[in-house]
Design a protein around this motif. Structure first.
Motif, PDB file in Angstrom:
ATOM      1  N   GLY A 193       0.810  -1.217   0.000  1.00  0.00           N
ATOM      2  CA  GLY A 193       0.000   0.000   0.000  1.00  0.00           C
ATOM      3  C   GLY A 193       0.840   1.262   0.000  1.00  0.00           C
ATOM      4  N   HIS A 194       1.916   1.259   0.787  1.00  0.00           N
ATOM      5  CA  HIS A 194       2.784   2.432   0.834  1.00  0.00           C
ATOM      6  C   HIS A 194       3.405   2.710  -0.531  1.00  0.00           C
ATOM      7  N   THR A 195       3.918   1.647  -1.165  1.00  0.00           N
ATOM      8  CA  THR A 195       4.502   1.791  -2.495  1.00  0.00           C
ATOM      9  C   THR A 195       3.472   2.314  -3.486  1.00  0.00           C
ATOM     10  N   SER A 196       2.260   1.774  -3.407  1.00  0.00           N
ATOM     11  CA  SER A 196       1.217   2.156  -4.366  1.00  0.00           C
ATOM     12  C   SER A 196       0.760   3.591  -4.162  1.00  0.00           C
ATOM     13  N   MET A 197       0.615   4.029  -2.925  1.00  0.00           N
ATOM     14  CA  MET A 197       0.217   5.419  -2.674  1.00  0.00           C
ATOM     15  C   MET A 197       1.253   6.392  -3.217  1.00  0.00           C
ATOM     16  N   LEU A 198       2.541   6.079  -3.036  1.00  0.00           N
ATOM     17  CA  LEU A 198       3.573   6.970  -3.567  1.00  0.00           C
ATOM     18  C   LEU A 198       3.610   6.906  -5.087  1.00  0.00           C
ATOM     19  N   LEU A 199       3.346   5.735  -5.668  1.00  0.00           N
ATOM     20  CA  LEU A 199       3.225   5.657  -7.129  1.00  0.00           C
ATOM     21  C   LEU A 199       2.060   6.516  -7.624  1.00  0.00           C
ATOM     22  N   GLY A 200       0.943   6.465  -6.920  1.00  0.00           N
ATOM     23  CA  GLY A 200      -0.188   7.300  -7.303  1.00  0.00           C
ATOM     24  C   GLY A 200       0.158   8.776  -7.245  1.00  0.00           C
ATOM     25  N   ALA A 201       0.881   9.174  -6.194  1.00  0.00           N
ATOM     26  CA  ALA A 201       1.319  10.565  -6.091  1.00  0.00           C
ATOM     27  C   ALA A 201       2.274  10.916  -7.223  1.00  0.00           C
ATOM     28  N   ALA A 202       3.137   9.964  -7.600  1.00  0.00           N
ATOM     29  CA  ALA A 202       4.066  10.200  -8.704  1.00  0.00           C
ATOM     30  C   ALA A 202       3.311  10.474 -10.000  1.00  0.00           C
ATOM     31  N   LYS A 203       2.296   9.662 -10.273  1.00  0.00           N
ATOM     32  CA  LYS A 203       1.529   9.857 -11.505  1.00  0.00           C
ATOM     33  C   LYS A 203       0.830  11.211 -11.492  1.00  0.00           C
ATOM     34  N   TYR A 204       0.238  11.555 -10.357  1.00  0.00           N
ATOM     35  CA  TYR A 204      -0.452  12.840 -10.225  1.00  0.00           C
ATOM     36  C   TYR A 204       0.519  14.001 -10.425  1.00  0.00           C
ATOM     37  N   LEU A 205       1.652  13.958  -9.726  1.00  0.00           N
ATOM     38  CA  LEU A 205       2.599  15.072  -9.762  1.00  0.00           C
ATOM     39  C   LEU A 205       3.277  15.195 -11.117  1.00  0.00           C
ATOM     40  N   ALA A 206       3.543  14.069 -11.773  1.00  0.00           N
ATOM     41  CA  ALA A 206       4.162  14.115 -13.099  1.00  0.00           C
ATOM     42  C   ALA A 206       3.212  14.718 -14.120  1.00  0.00           C
ATOM     43  N   GLU A 207       1.927  14.531 -13.913  1.00  0.00           N
ATOM     44  CA  GLU A 207       0.934  15.073 -14.843  1.00  0.00           C
ATOM     45  C   GLU A 207       0.651  16.544 -14.570  1.00  0.00           C
ATOM     46  N   THR A 208       0.535  16.931 -13.291  1.00  0.00           N
ATOM     47  CA  THR A 208       0.125  18.304 -12.953  1.00  0.00           C
ATOM     48  C   THR A 208       1.310  19.266 -12.856  1.00  0.00           C
ATOM     49  N   ARG A 209       2.362  18.838 -12.175  1.00  0.00           N
ATOM     50  CA  ARG A 209       3.569  19.654 -11.936  1.00  0.00           C
ATOM     51  C   ARG A 209       3.222  21.035 -11.405  1.00  0.00           C
ATOM     52  N   ASP A 210       2.206  21.102 -10.575  1.00  0.00           N
ATOM     53  CA  ASP A 210       1.720  22.374 -10.054  1.00  0.00           C
ATOM     54  C   ASP A 210       2.476  22.739  -8.777  1.00  0.00           C
ATOM     55  N   PHE A 211       3.783  22.817  -8.906  1.00  0.00           N
ATOM     56  CA  PHE A 211       4.618  23.193  -7.757  1.00  0.00           C
ATOM     57  C   PHE A 211       5.919  23.802  -8.259  1.00  0.00           C
ATOM     58  N   ASP A 212       6.605  24.509  -7.381  1.00  0.00           N
ATOM     59  CA  ASP A 212       7.839  25.203  -7.727  1.00  0.00           C
ATOM     60  C   ASP A 212       8.987  24.569  -6.935  1.00  0.00           C
ATOM     61  N   GLY A 213       9.703  23.664  -7.569  1.00  0.00           N
ATOM     62  CA  GLY A 213      10.762  22.938  -6.884  1.00  0.00           C
ATOM     63  C   GLY A 213      10.864  21.528  -7.430  1.00  0.00           C
ATOM     64  N   THR A 214      11.452  20.655  -6.636  1.00  0.00           N
ATOM     65  CA  THR A 214      11.708  19.275  -7.069  1.00  0.00           C
ATOM     66  C   THR A 214      11.294  18.304  -5.978  1.00  0.00           C
ATOM     67  N   VAL A 215      10.634  17.221  -6.399  1.00  0.00           N
ATOM     68  CA  VAL A 215      10.272  16.159  -5.462  1.00  0.00           C
ATOM     69  C   VAL A 215      11.054  14.899  -5.837  1.00  0.00           C
TER      70      VAL A 215
END
Length: 391
Positions: free
Chosen positions: A108-130
């Protein structure tokens, strides 16, 4: 704030990934299939940089926001390994590997972070680097230490680091955290005692190591009851005791093993000192020789104050309510995210898993209803820590 409709669209795919990982559990550093799935998904979703083999079998992904003016770089960590437990569920996606299962929810932990990765890679609505950290060997192997020793923090420029773990019994949608020690330092020991074996009918001709070992086991409990401040936690647990093979023979040797857990460096030092003194003194009193292998394991998982306040406020903002217990009691379990928190400021938070079996139980199951909550939390943390700048 995270876009709930996009997270809802991502959720079914992430649930399927989680259940696939659950079917194929892997232990310690032998997480080659899991790491392969992680790397494949990150690349497919357009993550800027994907590197494997960090800390032996860890995976790191880097996503750059639309802006880079802030210069901020934050790390988000998930663990990937399973446990050597035979699963006792009848779930359609139950483990296909006898004697191995995801009994702690790392799927579950791996999958939640993967989900966040997909979201952040698509939106990139932030100033900086994750920096997305997928770690092997949390369950006793020290994968977090290995990734740090591999130079991960400096190599990827990580300035702050955050971790998350599910908590059975805490409702889905709720979080729990505290400043300072939240999980214990975990040290282990192997003690071997040698006396003089002989016939059980003639104990006077022997030096009985069992009697001495029993006295040591009892005396070790005085570390908590008589040496520690009553307000300072320490747990000494003897978990194995092996001696003899026959009912009428006093054995030559005894071996005992166990753990020592504490929440402060001072208590950790005191416990080890008293442990060694008790073993040496009692062994001498009973005429036994001894060898003691006392190994320091994971350090205390210590949440930094400013980062703890930040993630609590972020969760309240993302979920628009009083969803965070900021005074959760610390647990005496260990966690090797502690190594990352020793290198960089950050915080470790618990996320509700609902009414499930406990961690490390053969009937445990990660609650898929927590997946969109975890994705929203990670995305909100990134967007709050590194807000996008107006054009």
């Amino acid at each position: 704030m995270p876009k709930s409709e996009l997270i809802a669209a991502i959720e079914p795919e992430i649930v399927e990934i989680r259940r696939d990982l659950h079917r194929h559990p892997e232990l310690l550093f032998d997480v080659h299939r899991t790491a392969g799935v992680v790397a494949e998904k990150l690349r497919a979703w357009g993550v800027d940089t994907v590197e494997t083999g960090i800390g032996r079998t860890g995976v790191v992904g880097v996503i750059r926001g639309r802006g880079q003016g802030s210069g901020k770089v934050i790390g988000l960590r998930a663990d990937m390994d399973a446990l050597p437990i035979h699963e006792e569920t009848n779930l359609p996606h139950r483990s296909t590997v006898p004697g191995k299962m995801h009994a702690c929810g790392h799927d579950g932990h791996t999958s939640m972070l993967l989900g966040a990765a997909k979201y952040l890679a698509e939106t990139r609505d932030f100033d900086g680097t994750v920096v997305l950290i997928f770690q092997p060997a949390e369950e006793g192997g020290g994968g977090g230490r290995e990734m740090c020793e591999d130079g991960m923090m400096a190599r990827f420029g990580i300035q702050e680091v955050y971790g998350m773990h599910n908590m059975p019994g805490l409702p889905v949608g709720q979080f729990a955290i505290r400043k300072g020690p939240i999980m214990a330092a975990t040290d282990g020991f192997v003690l071997k005692l040698e006396g003089r074996g002989g016939h059980a009918a003639k104990p006077n001709e022997t030096i009985d190591p069992i009697v001495g070992a029993c006295q040591i086991v009892s005396a070790l409990q005085t570390i908590a009851s008589r040496n520690a401040d009553p307000l300072d936690s320490v747990v000494v647990s003897v978990t194995t005791f092996h001696a003899g093979d026959a009912f009428n023979v006093i054995p030559q040797t005894v071996e005992i093993k166990g753990t020592v857990r504490s929440l402060t460096p001072a208590m950790r030092d005191l416990a080890e000192t008293r442990f060694r003194e008790i073993v040496a003194g009692t062994s001498q009193a009973f005429g036994l020789s001894h060898t003691l292998d006392y190994q320091r394991g994971y350090p205390v998982t210590f949440n930094h104050a400013a980062q703890t306040d930040f993630v609590a406020e972020t969760a309240r903002s993302v979920f628009a309510g009083d969803v965070v217990d900021t005074e959760v009691a610390p647990t005496m379990g260990g966690e090797d995210f502690s190594f990352m928190l020793e290198e960089r400021p950050g915080a470790y938070i618990f996320i509700g898993n609902g009414d499930s079996a406990g961690l490390h139980h053969p009937a445990y199951e990660f609650n898929d209803a927590a997946i969109p909550v975890g994705i929203a939390y990670w995305a909100g943390l990134v967007e709050t820590a590194m807000p996008a700048r107006s054009a």
